[in-house]
Design an enzyme around this catalytic site. Structure first.
Site, PDB file in Angstrom:
ATOM      1  N   ARG A 116      46.573  79.963 -30.688  1.00 53.20           N
ATOM      2  CA  ARG A 116      46.554  80.029 -31.958  1.00 53.20           C
ATOM      3  C   ARG A 116      46.800  81.348 -32.921  1.00 53.20           C
ATOM      4  O   ARG A 116      46.281  82.304 -33.136  1.00 53.20           O
ATOM      5  CB  ARG A 116      45.371  79.587 -32.421  1.00 53.20           C
ATOM      6  CG  ARG A 116      44.456  79.001 -32.552  1.00 53.20           C
ATOM      7  CD  ARG A 116      43.275  78.349 -32.735  1.00 53.20           C
ATOM      8  NE  ARG A 116      41.742  77.077 -32.666  1.00 53.20           N
ATOM      9  CZ  ARG A 116      40.590  76.856 -33.080  1.00 53.20           C
ATOM     10  NH1 ARG A 116      40.320  77.192 -33.442  1.00 53.20           N
ATOM     11  NH2 ARG A 116      40.704  75.355 -32.507  1.00 53.20           N
ATOM     12  N   ASP A 147      48.143  83.755 -35.341  1.00 55.86           N
ATOM     13  CA  ASP A 147      47.510  85.015 -36.715  1.00 55.86           C
ATOM     14  C   ASP A 147      49.406  85.144 -37.206  1.00 55.86           C
ATOM     15  O   ASP A 147      50.383  84.538 -36.941  1.00 55.86           O
ATOM     16  CB  ASP A 147      47.163  85.948 -36.712  1.00 55.86           C
ATOM     17  CG  ASP A 147      45.224  86.321 -36.248  1.00 55.86           C
ATOM     18  OD1 ASP A 147      44.867  85.138 -36.093  1.00 55.86           O
ATOM     19  OD2 ASP A 147      45.536  87.259 -35.630  1.00 55.86           O
ATOM     20  N   TYR A 174      50.662  87.865 -23.609  1.00 57.54           N
ATOM     21  CA  TYR A 174      51.047  87.421 -24.408  1.00 57.54           C
ATOM     22  C   TYR A 174      52.615  88.933 -24.549  1.00 57.54           C
ATOM     23  O   TYR A 174      52.051  89.847 -23.612  1.00 57.54           O
ATOM     24  CB  TYR A 174      50.211  88.372 -26.064  1.00 57.54           C
ATOM     25  CG  TYR A 174      49.230  87.278 -26.377  1.00 57.54           C
ATOM     26  CD1 TYR A 174      49.697  87.175 -28.144  1.00 57.54           C
ATOM     27  CD2 TYR A 174      48.288  86.943 -26.116  1.00 57.54           C
ATOM     28  CE1 TYR A 174      49.665  86.199 -28.212  1.00 57.54           C
ATOM     29  CE2 TYR A 174      48.260  85.027 -26.645  1.00 57.54           C
ATOM     30  CZ  TYR A 174      48.530  85.344 -27.561  1.00 57.54           C
ATOM     31  OH  TYR A 174      47.371  84.042 -28.381  1.00 57.54           O
ATOM     32  N   ARG A 191      46.851  93.045 -30.394  1.00 51.36           N
ATOM     33  CA  ARG A 191      47.345  93.971 -31.214  1.00 51.36           C
ATOM     34  C   ARG A 191      46.010  94.952 -31.741  1.00 51.36           C
ATOM     35  O   ARG A 191      46.629  95.894 -31.848  1.00 51.36           O
ATOM     36  CB  ARG A 191      46.854  93.260 -32.703  1.00 51.36           C
ATOM     37  CG  ARG A 191      47.894  92.743 -32.745  1.00 51.36           C
ATOM     38  CD  ARG A 191      47.985  90.882 -34.800  1.00 51.36           C
ATOM     39  NE  ARG A 191      47.691  91.455 -35.138  1.00 51.36           N
ATOM     40  CZ  ARG A 191      47.700  91.542 -36.792  1.00 51.36           C
ATOM     41  NH1 ARG A 191      47.233  90.525 -36.804  1.00 51.36           N
ATOM     42  NH2 ARG A 191      47.615  92.517 -37.550  1.00 51.36           N
TER      43      ARG A 191
END
Length: 269
Positions: A76, A78, A136, A222
Site C-alpha cells: 500500500r 502512500d 523499495y 522514508r
C-alpha cells in the site's frame, strides 16, 4: 409421475447438479504487475472521493470483465509514492487471453498507470499474503542546481552528502531491529522486522537506496532515508542512530524523506 422415461426425480437430480456445477466452477485468478507515477494519486488504497491506483484499476477492470472486480495489492503506497513493480491479484468469472487483457488495459487505463505483465495463477495465490519479500528504492538527486525534470521523481538535496556515512548507516539498518521509532504506528503490526538487504548505489549525482524485507511499516523507508541524510550532513551521529534501533524514544530521529523519491521496486514470491 413420468414423462417419456424422464421422472421428476431425475429432473430434480439434473437441475441440482447443474446449479452445483455453476458454483463449483473455479474462477480464474489473475496476477498483474503494474507500474505507476504516484504524483497525482492519493496513494494506492481505495479511498472515497479520492483518486487512487486501486480505484482506477477496479473501475477499468470491472468495465472490461463486465462484473464487479475487487483487487488486492502487494503493498500500500502512500500519496505521491511511485511503483515500478507493484503486484495486484483478483478473481473473475470471465476468461480472457492474458496478452489481450494487457493490451486492452493499457489502452483504457490513464497514462500514469501501465500494466507490465498479466498471468493466470493458482487459485490460492494472493498478491499480499503470498509475497515473500518486498523491495523499495529511494532516489536522491544530489546537486547544487535543481533539475526540474526530476522534481516529481526524486528528492533534490543541494548540500553535498557524505556517501561513506550513507553506506555505513545503511549497513547498520541491515538485520533484525525494532523500527518503532521509524514509522507511523499501526497497532496490528509487529515493529520488529528483519531487513534482508540495505545498501546505496551511486551514479554521479544520482543516489539510489535499496531496502528489502518481508514487510514494512507505514512511512518506515522514508523515515530511514531521512535519518541517513541527517547523518550524512553531519547533523546526527551514527551512535544515536543505532540507539534509536534499540530503545523507544518520544522524539523522532528525523523527519521522513519526501514521498516523491520513493518507489515500490519489486515483489518476490
Amino acid at each position: 409421475m413420468d414423462y417419456k422415461g424422464f421422472s421428476i426425480l431425475n429432473y430434480w437430480y439434473f437441475i441440482s447438479n447443474f446449479i452445483a456445477g455453476i458454483f463449483l466452477v473455479d474462477m480464474p485468478n489473475w496476477k498483474l504487475q503494474i507500474s505507476y507515477l504516484g504524483r497525482d494519486f492519493y496513494g494506492f488504497q481505495r479511498l472515497k472521493g479520492k483518486r487512487t491506483v486501486q480505484g482506477e484499476m477496479e473501475k477499468i477492470l470491472s468495465y472490461i470483465f463486465n462484473e464487479e472486480i475487487k483487487i488486492v495489492g502487494a503493498g500500500r503506497t502512500d500519496a505521491g509514492v511511485h511503483a515500478l513493480g507493484q503486484v495486484i491479484s483478483f478473481k473473475s468469472q470471465r476468461e480472457w487471453e492474458e496478452e489481450k487483457i494487457k493490451s486492452v488495459l493499457n489502452k483504457l487505463l490513464p497514462t500514469d498507470i501501465v500494466v507490465k505483465n498479466v498471468e493466470k495463477v493458482e487459485d490460492n495465490f494472493h498478491a499480499r499474503f503470498s509475497a515473500k519479500r518486498r523491495w523499495y528504492m529511494y532516489f536522491i538527486y544530489n546537486h547544487s542546481e535543481k533539475n526540474i525534470f526530476l522534481s516529481d521523481f526524486s528528492w533534490w538535496i543541494k548540500e553535498p552528502l557524505d556517501r561513506n556515512l550513507l553506506m555505513r548507516s545503511a549497513f547498520i539498518i541491515k538485520g533484525k531491529h525494532d523500527f518503532v521509532n521509524f514509522a507511523v504506528k499501526e497497532s496490528e503490526k509487529n515493529t520488529v522486522i528483519e531487513i534482508l538487504e540495505s545498501f546505496w548505489c551511486f551514479k554521479k549525482d544520482h543516489l539510489f537506496y535499496f531496502i528489502c524485507a518481508p514487510y514494512f511499516l507505514r512511512k518506515m523507508v522514508r523515515f530511514l532515508v531521512g535519518s541517513m541524510v541527517e547523518i550524512s550532513l553531519g547533523r546526527k551521529s551514527l551512535g544515536d542512530f543505532e540507539s534509536y534501533l534499540i530503545e523507544e524514544y518520544r522524539d523522532r530521529f528525523s523527519a521522513p524523506a519526501p514521498s516523491n523519491g520513493l518507489y515500490l521496486y519489486k515483489i518476490d514470491y
